[in-house]
Design a protein around this motif. Sequence first.
Motif, short mmCIF file in Angstrom:
data_model
loop_
_atom_site.label_atom_id
_atom_site.label_comp_id
_atom_site.label_asym_id
_atom_site.label_seq_id
_atom_site.Cartn_x
_atom_site.Cartn_y
_atom_site.Cartn_z
N ASP A 22 9.64 -3.21 -12.67
CA ASP A 22 10.26 -2.01 -13.22
C ASP A 22 10.30 -0.93 -12.15
O ASP A 22 9.39 -0.84 -11.31
CB ASP A 22 9.46 -1.48 -14.42
N VAL A 23 11.34 -0.10 -12.20
CA VAL A 23 11.46 0.99 -11.24
C VAL A 23 10.52 2.14 -11.63
O VAL A 23 10.53 2.59 -12.78
CB VAL A 23 12.91 1.51 -11.16
N VAL A 24 9.73 2.60 -10.67
CA VAL A 24 8.86 3.76 -10.88
C VAL A 24 9.56 5.02 -10.38
O VAL A 24 9.62 6.03 -11.06
CB VAL A 24 7.51 3.58 -10.16
N SER A 25 10.09 4.96 -9.16
CA SER A 25 10.76 6.13 -8.59
C SER A 25 11.71 5.70 -7.49
O SER A 25 11.57 4.62 -6.91
CB SER A 25 9.74 7.14 -8.03
N TYR A 35 13.81 4.95 -0.55
CA TYR A 35 12.58 4.22 -0.82
C TYR A 35 12.41 4.09 -2.33
O TYR A 35 12.27 5.09 -3.03
CB TYR A 35 11.39 4.93 -0.18
N VAL A 36 12.46 2.84 -2.81
CA VAL A 36 12.35 2.56 -4.24
C VAL A 36 10.98 1.96 -4.49
O VAL A 36 10.62 0.94 -3.89
CB VAL A 36 13.45 1.59 -4.70
N LEU A 37 10.21 2.59 -5.39
CA LEU A 37 8.90 2.06 -5.76
C LEU A 37 9.02 1.29 -7.06
O LEU A 37 9.51 1.82 -8.07
CB LEU A 37 7.89 3.21 -5.91
N LEU A 38 8.57 0.03 -7.04
CA LEU A 38 8.60 -0.85 -8.20
C LEU A 38 7.18 -1.27 -8.56
O LEU A 38 6.30 -1.32 -7.70
CB LEU A 38 9.43 -2.11 -7.91
N ILE A 39 6.96 -1.60 -9.84
CA ILE A 39 5.68 -2.13 -10.29
C ILE A 39 5.96 -3.28 -11.25
O ILE A 39 6.98 -3.28 -11.95
CB ILE A 39 4.82 -1.03 -10.97
N ASN A 56 -7.08 -0.50 -15.53
CA ASN A 56 -8.11 -1.46 -15.94
C ASN A 56 -7.71 -2.90 -15.64
O ASN A 56 -8.36 -3.84 -16.10
CB ASN A 56 -8.43 -1.29 -17.43
N GLN A 57 -6.65 -3.08 -14.88
CA GLN A 57 -6.28 -4.40 -14.39
C GLN A 57 -5.52 -4.22 -13.09
O GLN A 57 -5.17 -3.10 -12.72
CB GLN A 57 -5.40 -5.14 -15.42
N THR A 58 -5.30 -5.32 -12.38
CA THR A 58 -4.59 -5.21 -11.10
C THR A 58 -3.09 -5.31 -11.32
O THR A 58 -2.62 -6.04 -12.20
CB THR A 58 -5.04 -6.31 -10.12
N TYR A 59 -2.38 -4.57 -10.51
CA TYR A 59 -0.91 -4.53 -10.57
C TYR A 59 -0.35 -4.84 -9.19
O TYR A 59 -1.01 -4.64 -8.16
CB TYR A 59 -0.42 -3.15 -11.02
N THR A 60 0.90 -5.27 -9.18
CA THR A 60 1.61 -5.50 -7.93
C THR A 60 2.73 -4.48 -7.80
O THR A 60 3.53 -4.30 -8.72
CB THR A 60 2.22 -6.91 -7.89
N TYR A 61 2.73 -3.79 -6.67
CA TYR A 61 3.82 -2.86 -6.36
C TYR A 61 4.75 -3.51 -5.36
O TYR A 61 4.36 -4.39 -4.59
CB TYR A 61 3.27 -1.55 -5.77
N VAL A 75 5.74 -5.99 -0.33
CA VAL A 75 4.95 -6.25 -1.54
C VAL A 75 3.51 -5.82 -1.29
O VAL A 75 2.93 -6.11 -0.24
CB VAL A 75 5.01 -7.73 -1.93
N ILE A 76 2.94 -5.09 -2.26
CA ILE A 76 1.58 -4.58 -2.16
C ILE A 76 0.80 -5.11 -3.36
O ILE A 76 0.98 -4.65 -4.48
CB ILE A 76 1.57 -3.03 -2.12
N TRP A 77 -0.06 -6.09 -3.11
CA TRP A 77 -0.72 -6.83 -4.18
C TRP A 77 -2.03 -6.15 -4.61
O TRP A 77 -2.62 -5.36 -3.88
CB TRP A 77 -1.06 -8.25 -3.72
N GLY A 78 -2.49 -6.53 -5.81
CA GLY A 78 -3.86 -6.27 -6.24
C GLY A 78 -4.27 -4.82 -6.30
O GLY A 78 -5.39 -4.48 -5.91
N GLN A 79 -3.41 -3.95 -6.82
CA GLN A 79 -3.71 -2.52 -6.84
C GLN A 79 -4.24 -2.09 -8.22
O GLN A 79 -3.77 -2.58 -9.25
CB GLN A 79 -2.46 -1.73 -6.51
N THR A 80 -5.20 -1.16 -8.21
CA THR A 80 -5.82 -0.69 -9.45
C THR A 80 -5.68 0.82 -9.59
O THR A 80 -6.46 1.46 -10.29
CB THR A 80 -7.30 -1.07 -9.51
N PHE A 81 -4.67 1.41 -8.92
CA PHE A 81 -4.41 2.84 -9.09
C PHE A 81 -2.94 3.01 -9.49
O PHE A 81 -2.08 2.21 -9.13
CB PHE A 81 -4.71 3.62 -7.80
N ASN A 82 -2.68 4.09 -10.22
CA ASN A 82 -1.35 4.35 -10.76
C ASN A 82 -0.56 5.23 -9.79
O ASN A 82 -0.76 6.44 -9.74
CB ASN A 82 -1.49 5.04 -12.12
N TYR A 83 0.33 4.61 -9.01
CA TYR A 83 1.12 5.33 -8.01
C TYR A 83 2.51 5.65 -8.56
O TYR A 83 3.07 4.89 -9.34
CB TYR A 83 1.24 4.51 -6.73
N HIS A 84 3.04 6.79 -8.11
CA HIS A 84 4.34 7.25 -8.61
C HIS A 84 5.36 7.54 -7.52
O HIS A 84 6.55 7.64 -7.82
CB HIS A 84 4.15 8.53 -9.44
#
Length: 312
Positions: A22-25, A35-39, A56-61, A75-84
């Motif tokens: 999904d598109v974040v920004s 620069y398109v940020l996806l999660i 509370n779980q890992t996400y891929t950006y 691709v940025i794997w295994g992230q546990t913070f909410n980036y915008h």
Amino acid sequence: MSNPKIKLLPFAEISAHLEGFDVVSTQWGGDGRVYVLLINQIPERKQGMFVQTKLNQTYTYKVLIVTEQSIEEVVIWGQTFNYHYVQPLHGHLLLVGARCTYYGNDKYDLNAKVCDREGNTIREFLLGDGIQSVQVTENGTIWTSYFDEGVFGNNGWNNPIGSQGLLAWDMHGNKLYEDHTADIADCYALNVVNEQQVWFYYYTDFMLGCVSGGTQQPKVTLVDPNLSGSSGFCTDGYHFLFDAGYGKHGTFVLKKMEKPGTLTKGQKIEFVNEQNNPFKQARQDFRQNRLLLSEGNLLYQVTVEELASGLV
């Protein structure tokens, strides 16, 4: 005079990169690329309302670096913070979360992460809670603006980092500048043109500010654009294209600075897509002299010079 309707044609199509994401920004970089940020999944809000910081779980950006000729994917794997937000930073990528929490005893989230183009973390640092916008110069100066919760405090921040509404940092997160001229309760819009020229627009005064001279010898001037609640603008220094403000988001006003410190009433403008349909839920980003619109899988752009000369 009726409002002109300006047709924009897409310059990039990103659907091949969206499967499972999904598109974040979508943002301009100072280098003129998009620069398109996806999660891989938009994190749920706490109690259905509040943006999470730690997850509370890992996400891929995934970051798409888009030009008219090419799309690069990181691709940025295994992230546990909410980036915008994502911006280029000296050949690397800067990811920033709009929210971060102060837990007490000098414990807090680090909401900025620098990654290389292979997705590896290089360093992390704090940029404060309540970030409205992040833009980075080609020299690596990070400018951050803050909405009201970042100015007045929330998420445990009794002495918020963004209390002045507009700050600049070096690439390691050391503060270089904070505004003390404007009385910013909520910085609605930011446009970092270059190292020597940074524009901003803020509530409650609805004034347009310009920081010139860089962070070492900053000079701040203020202009009244006669607009309430604009969410963004772009400029070549003479022409100013604004989001039209409260109740009019999605329409635009093109103004001129014919006299120093004074903007004209301006011309209202509406944009339509290649099918002559109005943009309904397009993401907007303003940087330097350009407006970026993204709707669905398509990206559109226009410059204030093109609008002013009628070449679109």
